[in-house]
Write a protein that holds these residues in place. Sequence first.
Motif, PDB file in Angstrom:
ATOM      1  N   VAL A 105      24.012  22.928  51.369  1.00 26.32           N
ATOM      2  CA  VAL A 105      25.013  23.732  52.221  1.00 26.32           C
ATOM      3  C   VAL A 105      25.622  24.506  51.289  1.00 26.32           C
ATOM      4  N   ASN A 106      25.897  25.304  52.544  1.00 26.15           N
ATOM      5  CA  ASN A 106      27.485  26.136  52.190  1.00 26.15           C
ATOM      6  C   ASN A 106      28.741  25.832  52.417  1.00 26.15           C
ATOM      7  N   LYS A 107      29.726  24.777  52.038  1.00 26.23           N
ATOM      8  CA  LYS A 107      30.692  24.947  52.452  1.00 26.23           C
ATOM      9  C   LYS A 107      32.252  25.623  52.832  1.00 26.23           C
ATOM     10  N   ASN A 108      32.809  25.170  53.389  1.00 23.52           N
ATOM     11  CA  ASN A 108      34.432  25.682  54.016  1.00 23.52           C
ATOM     12  C   ASN A 108      34.920  25.565  52.816  1.00 23.52           C
ATOM     13  N   ALA A 109      35.812  26.962  52.134  1.00 25.63           N
ATOM     14  CA  ALA A 109      37.357  25.568  51.385  1.00 25.63           C
ATOM     15  C   ALA A 109      38.044  24.676  53.251  1.00 25.63           C
ATOM     16  N   GLY A 110      38.864  23.408  51.990  1.00 20.68           N
ATOM     17  CA  GLY A 110      39.620  22.980  53.447  1.00 20.68           C
ATOM     18  C   GLY A 110      38.722  21.378  53.872  1.00 20.68           C
ATOM     19  N   THR A 179      27.018  28.958  39.369  1.00 26.08           N
ATOM     20  CA  THR A 179      27.993  29.909  38.741  1.00 26.08           C
ATOM     21  C   THR A 179      28.767  29.848  39.611  1.00 26.08           C
ATOM     22  N   TYR A 180      30.257  29.656  39.428  1.00 20.84           N
ATOM     23  CA  TYR A 180      31.373  30.294  40.605  1.00 20.84           C
ATOM     24  C   TYR A 180      32.172  31.573  40.324  1.00 20.84           C
ATOM     25  N   LEU A 181      33.341  31.532  41.707  1.00 19.06           N
ATOM     26  CA  LEU A 181      33.942  32.466  41.347  1.00 19.06           C
ATOM     27  C   LEU A 181      34.883  32.505  40.727  1.00 19.06           C
ATOM     28  N   ALA A 182      36.439  32.944  40.744  1.00 18.75           N
ATOM     29  CA  ALA A 182      37.747  32.303  40.737  1.00 18.75           C
ATOM     30  C   ALA A 182      38.254  33.645  40.453  1.00 18.75           C
ATOM     31  N   VAL A 183      39.057  33.760  41.808  1.00 26.85           N
ATOM     32  CA  VAL A 183      40.220  34.440  41.588  1.00 26.85           C
ATOM     33  C   VAL A 183      41.542  33.655  40.687  1.00 26.85           C
ATOM     34  N   ILE A 184      41.740  34.794  39.842  1.00 24.85           N
ATOM     35  CA  ILE A 184      43.591  34.350  38.779  1.00 24.85           C
ATOM     36  C   ILE A 184      44.303  34.754  39.054  1.00 24.85           C
ATOM     37  N   ASP A 185      45.366  34.637  38.448  1.00 24.31           N
ATOM     38  CA  ASP A 185      46.880  35.428  37.957  1.00 24.31           C
ATOM     39  C   ASP A 185      46.576  36.405  37.129  1.00 24.31           C
ATOM     40  N   GLY A 186      46.819  37.376  36.897  1.00 25.37           N
ATOM     41  CA  GLY A 186      46.485  38.523  35.806  1.00 25.37           C
ATOM     42  C   GLY A 186      45.549  39.223  35.762  1.00 25.37           C
ATOM     43  N   GLN A 187      45.537  39.890  34.218  1.00 27.91           N
ATOM     44  CA  GLN A 187      43.999  40.162  33.147  1.00 27.91           C
ATOM     45  C   GLN A 187      43.690  39.166  32.096  1.00 27.91           C
ATOM     46  N   LEU A 188      42.511  39.161  31.623  1.00 27.83           N
ATOM     47  CA  LEU A 188      41.928  38.301  30.508  1.00 27.83           C
ATOM     48  C   LEU A 188      41.890  39.254  29.619  1.00 27.83           C
ATOM     49  N   ARG A 273      44.517  29.916  50.145  1.00 26.42           N
ATOM     50  CA  ARG A 273      43.315  28.295  50.221  1.00 26.42           C
ATOM     51  C   ARG A 273      43.531  29.171  48.632  1.00 26.42           C
ATOM     52  N   LEU A 274      42.913  28.180  47.975  1.00 28.13           N
ATOM     53  CA  LEU A 274      42.297  28.166  46.560  1.00 28.13           C
ATOM     54  C   LEU A 274      41.014  28.937  45.952  1.00 28.13           C
ATOM     55  N   GLY A 275      41.626  29.508  45.077  1.00 28.96           N
ATOM     56  CA  GLY A 275      40.914  31.211  44.721  1.00 28.96           C
ATOM     57  C   GLY A 275      39.061  30.730  43.835  1.00 28.96           C
ATOM     58  N   LEU A 276      38.886  30.108  44.300  1.00 26.76           N
ATOM     59  CA  LEU A 276      37.389  28.974  43.986  1.00 26.76           C
ATOM     60  C   LEU A 276      36.089  29.041  44.948  1.00 26.76           C
ATOM     61  N   HIS A 277      34.921  29.466  43.972  1.00 26.74           N
ATOM     62  CA  HIS A 277      33.799  29.756  45.287  1.00 26.74           C
ATOM     63  C   HIS A 277      33.086  28.738  44.227  1.00 26.74           C
ATOM     64  N   ALA A 278      31.790  27.610  45.316  1.00 31.48           N
ATOM     65  CA  ALA A 278      30.547  27.869  44.027  1.00 31.48           C
ATOM     66  C   ALA A 278      30.210  28.929  44.351  1.00 31.48           C
ATOM     67  N   TRP A 279      29.131  29.891  43.557  1.00 30.46           N
ATOM     68  CA  TRP A 279      28.664  30.873  44.044  1.00 30.46           C
ATOM     69  C   TRP A 279      27.017  30.525  44.683  1.00 30.46           C
ATOM     70  N   VAL A 280      26.502  30.492  43.011  1.00 33.99           N
ATOM     71  CA  VAL A 280      24.880  30.411  42.973  1.00 33.99           C
ATOM     72  C   VAL A 280      24.540  28.735  42.369  1.00 33.99           C
ATOM     73  N   PRO A 299      33.453  34.774  49.104  1.00 36.13           N
ATOM     74  CA  PRO A 299      34.354  35.331  50.702  1.00 36.13           C
ATOM     75  C   PRO A 299      34.835  36.705  50.382  1.00 36.13           C
ATOM     76  N   GLY A 300      35.551  36.786  51.822  1.00 37.93           N
ATOM     77  CA  GLY A 300      36.169  38.033  51.770  1.00 37.93           C
ATOM     78  C   GLY A 300      37.321  38.271  51.724  1.00 37.93           C
TER      79      GLY A 300
END
Length: 306
Positions: A105-110, A179-188, A273-280, A299-300
């Motif tokens: 399944v693909n679940k929504n955040a929350g 594989t996950y997608l993560a949106v983080i603060d700043g640049q690595l 929301r939390l910037g984390l998504h289980a992508w693959v 996620p859009g």
Amino acid sequence: MKNKGENKGKDKNPKREKPQTTQFKVKQEAELMKFLIENMPHKNRNNIKTMLKKRQVVVNGTAISQFNHVLKPGDSIELSRRPADSALKMPGVVIVHEDDQVIVVNKNAGLLTIATDKEKRDTVYSMLSSYVKVQDRGNKIFIVHRLDRETSGLMLFAKSKEVKELLQETWTETVGERTYLAVIDGQLDPTEGTHSSYLFESKAFIVYSSQDPERGQHAVTNYSTLKSNDEFSLLKVNLETGRKNQIRVHMKDLGHPIVGDKKYGSTSNPIRRLGLHAWVLAFTHPTTGKKFRFETSIPGSFLKLF
């Protein structure tokens, strides 16, 4: 697995019309979306996406909602005008794949994976349990792995205790990609790399990171930057281990916590929301040995930041 309406001899209204269907036979390998567009010129891409979401597209007896599902020569496709029973009764959960042994399944955040002492509302587990019991009251669902409530994306469930245990015991060998997608603060800097540490959980349910192997379980996270700007970065993250809160804690270690993750140091929440998504999720089927790979859309809300 049969839907409730398919059980012979149980229809109390024999005059009820059966849903009209269209059938195709696959002659050469192709992605499902491309095949449907070519064979149904009267339907546009959005029409077909709606049919997939409603699980009206059945391949070899299994309802499929993944647009990039790969068809093989000889596959049989059936299109029904009526959605599969209970397909639309799971808010925040979309079935990507289902067979006699597993459900992806693909679940929504929350959404919680399973209820806790403090949280009793609908969970992915409770909705899937109700869903499988529609076909047979004796059916059950079993959790193979979990996602945090505020993390969205792909999850794998088993339909028997035996399959659950088999998947968990062979998880490292069975799961080829997570594989996950993560949106983080700043640049690595550098923009990609590997981070490892030993994670342990406090009595307050907060996970801490240490370089002392005596203090916790070894955790390894690989990451690379896909997009970035002055404020945020979008990362592709691959796990070598699957520890609780692993990505969240490791991003904190690197000084760039995941957006919306107040628990682990973020002070920003641009997407609410939390910037984390289980992508693959890619795995070998526990009983057939067939290899599966599922990939969701980004996620859009993640993309809007860039």
